[in-house]
Design a protein around this motif. Structure first.
Motif, PDB file in Angstrom:
ATOM      1  N   GLU A   1       0.829  -1.213   0.000  1.00 57.43           N
ATOM      2  CA  GLU A   1       0.000   0.000   0.000  1.00 57.43           C
ATOM      3  C   GLU A   1       0.859   1.256   0.000  1.00 57.43           C
ATOM      4  OE1 GLU A   1      -2.488  -0.476   3.388  1.00 57.43           O
ATOM      5  OE2 GLU A   1      -3.794  -1.971   2.435  1.00 57.43           O
ATOM      6  N   GLN A   2       1.936   1.263   0.777  1.00 57.12           N
ATOM      7  CA  GLN A   2       2.845   2.411   0.810  1.00 57.12           C
ATOM      8  C   GLN A   2       3.464   2.646  -0.564  1.00 57.12           C
ATOM      9  OE1 GLN A   2       3.673   4.580   3.362  1.00 57.12           O
ATOM     10  NE2 GLN A   2       2.070   3.663   4.597  1.00 57.12           N
ATOM     11  N   ILE A   3       3.855   1.583  -1.227  1.00 58.31           N
ATOM     12  CA  ILE A   3       4.444   1.694  -2.568  1.00 58.31           C
ATOM     13  C   ILE A   3       3.402   2.202  -3.552  1.00 58.31           C
ATOM     14  CG2 ILE A   3       5.373   0.341  -4.493  1.00 58.31           C
ATOM     15  CD1 ILE A   3       6.809  -1.378  -2.360  1.00 58.31           C
ATOM     16  N   GLY A   4       2.184   1.697  -3.439  1.00 60.13           N
ATOM     17  CA  GLY A   4       1.112   2.161  -4.318  1.00 60.13           C
ATOM     18  C   GLY A   4       0.829   3.645  -4.153  1.00 60.13           C
TER      19      GLY A   4
ATOM     20  N   LEU B   1       3.506  -7.342  -5.493  1.00 57.67           N
ATOM     21  CA  LEU B   1       3.245  -6.115  -6.246  1.00 57.67           C
ATOM     22  C   LEU B   1       2.682  -6.391  -7.643  1.00 57.67           C
ATOM     23  CD1 LEU B   1       6.403  -4.038  -5.281  1.00 57.67           C
ATOM     24  CD2 LEU B   1       4.032  -3.359  -4.859  1.00 57.67           C
ATOM     25  N   PHE B   2       2.881  -7.582  -8.175  1.00 56.10           N
ATOM     26  CA  PHE B   2       2.452  -7.850  -9.544  1.00 56.10           C
ATOM     27  C   PHE B   2       0.937  -7.687  -9.754  1.00 56.10           C
ATOM     28  CE2 PHE B   2       6.442 -10.594 -10.312  1.00 56.10           C
ATOM     29  CZ  PHE B   2       7.132  -9.484 -10.775  1.00 56.10           C
ATOM     30  N   PRO B   3       0.070  -8.229  -8.888  1.00 55.11           N
ATOM     31  CA  PRO B   3      -1.368  -8.023  -9.111  1.00 55.11           C
ATOM     32  C   PRO B   3      -1.775  -6.546  -9.092  1.00 55.11           C
ATOM     33  CG  PRO B   3      -0.989  -9.809  -7.546  1.00 55.11           C
ATOM     34  CD  PRO B   3       0.328  -9.134  -7.749  1.00 55.11           C
TER      35      PRO B   3
ATOM     36  N   ALA C   1      -3.299  -4.353 -12.199  1.00 52.93           N
ATOM     37  CA  ALA C   1      -4.540  -3.578 -12.101  1.00 52.93           C
ATOM     38  C   ALA C   1      -4.318  -2.118 -12.472  1.00 52.93           C
ATOM     39  CB  ALA C   1      -5.106  -3.687 -10.687  1.00 52.93           C
ATOM     40  N   GLY C   2      -3.152  -1.590 -12.109  1.00 50.75           N
ATOM     41  CA  GLY C   2      -2.857  -0.191 -12.390  1.00 50.75           C
ATOM     42  C   GLY C   2      -2.145   0.048 -13.700  1.00 50.75           C
TER      43      GLY C   2
ATOM     44  N   SER D   1       3.333 -12.912 -19.217  1.00 47.62           N
ATOM     45  CA  SER D   1       2.389 -13.968 -19.580  1.00 47.62           C
ATOM     46  C   SER D   1       1.274 -14.091 -18.554  1.00 47.62           C
ATOM     47  CB  SER D   1       3.127 -15.313 -19.703  1.00 47.62           C
ATOM     48  OG  SER D   1       4.094 -15.263 -20.728  1.00 47.62           O
ATOM     49  N   GLU D   2       1.628 -13.892 -17.275  1.00 47.41           N
ATOM     50  CA  GLU D   2       0.627 -14.016 -16.219  1.00 47.41           C
ATOM     51  C   GLU D   2      -0.101 -12.708 -15.946  1.00 47.41           C
ATOM     52  OE1 GLU D   2       0.312 -15.700 -11.605  1.00 47.41           O
ATOM     53  OE2 GLU D   2       2.220 -15.759 -12.706  1.00 47.41           O
ATOM     54  N   TYR D   3       0.590 -11.590 -16.172  1.00 46.49           N
ATOM     55  CA  TYR D   3      -0.001 -10.273 -15.902  1.00 46.49           C
ATOM     56  C   TYR D   3       0.123  -9.406 -17.157  1.00 46.49           C
ATOM     57  CZ  TYR D   3       0.551 -11.896 -11.073  1.00 46.49           C
ATOM     58  OH  TYR D   3       0.490 -12.622  -9.908  1.00 46.49           O
ATOM     59  N   PRO D   4      -0.759  -9.593 -18.111  1.00 47.53           N
ATOM     60  CA  PRO D   4      -0.604  -8.950 -19.422  1.00 47.53           C
ATOM     61  C   PRO D   4      -0.759  -7.431 -19.421  1.00 47.53           C
ATOM     62  CG  PRO D   4      -2.717 -10.087 -19.263  1.00 47.53           C
ATOM     63  CD  PRO D   4      -1.934 -10.485 -18.058  1.00 47.53           C
ATOM     64  N   GLU D   5      -1.321  -6.857 -18.361  1.00 49.80           N
ATOM     65  CA  GLU D   5      -1.515  -5.407 -18.327  1.00 49.80           C
ATOM     66  C   GLU D   5      -0.269  -4.661 -17.841  1.00 49.80           C
ATOM     67  OE1 GLU D   5      -4.121  -3.895 -19.607  1.00 49.80           O
ATOM     68  OE2 GLU D   5      -4.963  -5.859 -20.109  1.00 49.80           O
ATOM     69  N   ILE D   6       0.701  -5.402 -17.306  1.00 49.02           N
ATOM     70  CA  ILE D   6       1.947  -4.761 -16.884  1.00 49.02           C
ATOM     71  C   ILE D   6       2.819  -4.528 -18.107  1.00 49.02           C
ATOM     72  CG2 ILE D   6       4.029  -4.967 -15.479  1.00 49.02           C
ATOM     73  CD1 ILE D   6       2.549  -6.823 -13.609  1.00 49.02           C
TER      74      ILE D   6
END
Length: 241
Positions: free
Chosen positions: A20-23, A92-94, A98-99, A122-127
């Motif tokens: 959360e702090q990093i976000g 942090l990946f999820p 999302a962001g 491959s697992e997180y295509p939005e990154i």
């Protein structure tokens, strides 16, 4: 809240609080440094005052390993849980997905960071990811820096090994909203090094598993009993600032 362990102030954040702090830092676009402090790094800072200052000036210092968690408990300011480099990155990946964050992977042998990026994408295509190996020299470094600046990462993951990665991040500020030294995390993400089974991780003896797999690391492990002695000395004979 932070706990003073041999002169290093470690945050008591849980994994979720750290994420959360990093976000929040990325949302506000205020550059911060994150140091994942393990017993070896903390012990090294006793003699390396520059390293001590560098760690303590970071906005977030996590308890990287059960040894740091144990020390905090002995010093009467317990941390909630260990927040290791690899576990923090994976947590942090999820959020990154999302962001739609932009992540730059810097470090590892040629091809390792690229393989890590491939698996993560491959697992997180939005990154949005980019990678560069850690075997660059001083003449190549300006080009590497230009590549990072051009990419404009939200999150810069630096796997150059401690404490080199911490010095490097400090010497090159504002390359990303958040910069984290992640050690050998790229090897784990690329699966060139296999982490201990989950049950061993839960028992907090992952370091023993790694020593079994990589016996040449035994000299590094000799720091642990010295770290324990120093912590007990601080607990019983020193006043913590």
């Amino acid at each position: 809240m932070r706990v003073n362990i041999l002169g290093i102030t470690v945050d008591t954040y849980s994994m979720q609080e750290t994420v959360e702090q990093i976000g929040q830092a990325i949302a506000s676009q205020i550059p911060i440094r994150v140091v994942t402090a393990n017993p070896e790094m903390i012990y090294a800072s006793i003699r390396d005052l520059r390293l001590k200052e560098l760690i303590n000036s970071a906005e977030i210092v996590t308890a990287d390993g059960i040894g740091v968690v144990w020390a905090a408990r002995r010093l009467r300011t317990p941390v909630y849980e260990r927040v290791t480099g690899i576990d923090l990155v994976q947590a942090l990946f999820p959020v990154s997905n999302a962001g739609k964050w932009r992540l730059f992977f810097l470090g590892g042998k040629p091809g390792v960071a690229e393989q890590a990026v491939y698996r993560v994408s491959s697992e997180y295509p939005e990154i949005v990811c980019k990678a560069w190996h850690g075997y660059f020299n001083s003449e190549e470094e300006p080009h590497v820096l230009e590549e990072i600046r051009r990419f404009r990462p939200n999150l810069l993951l630096v796997g150059l090994g401690a404490p080199r990665q911490e010095y490097w991040i400090s010497e090159h500020p504002r390359l990303a909203s958040v910069s984290i030294g992640v050690g050998g995390s790229f090897d784990a993400l690329a699966e060139t090094v296999v982490r201990a089974p989950k049950r061993i991780q839960d028992l907090h003896v992952e370091w023993l598993y790694r020593l079994w797999k990589e016996p040449w690391r035994w000299k590094r492990q000799t720091v642990l009993p010295r770290f324990v002695f120093k912590v007990l000395w601080q607990r019983f004979f020193q006043k913590t600032p």
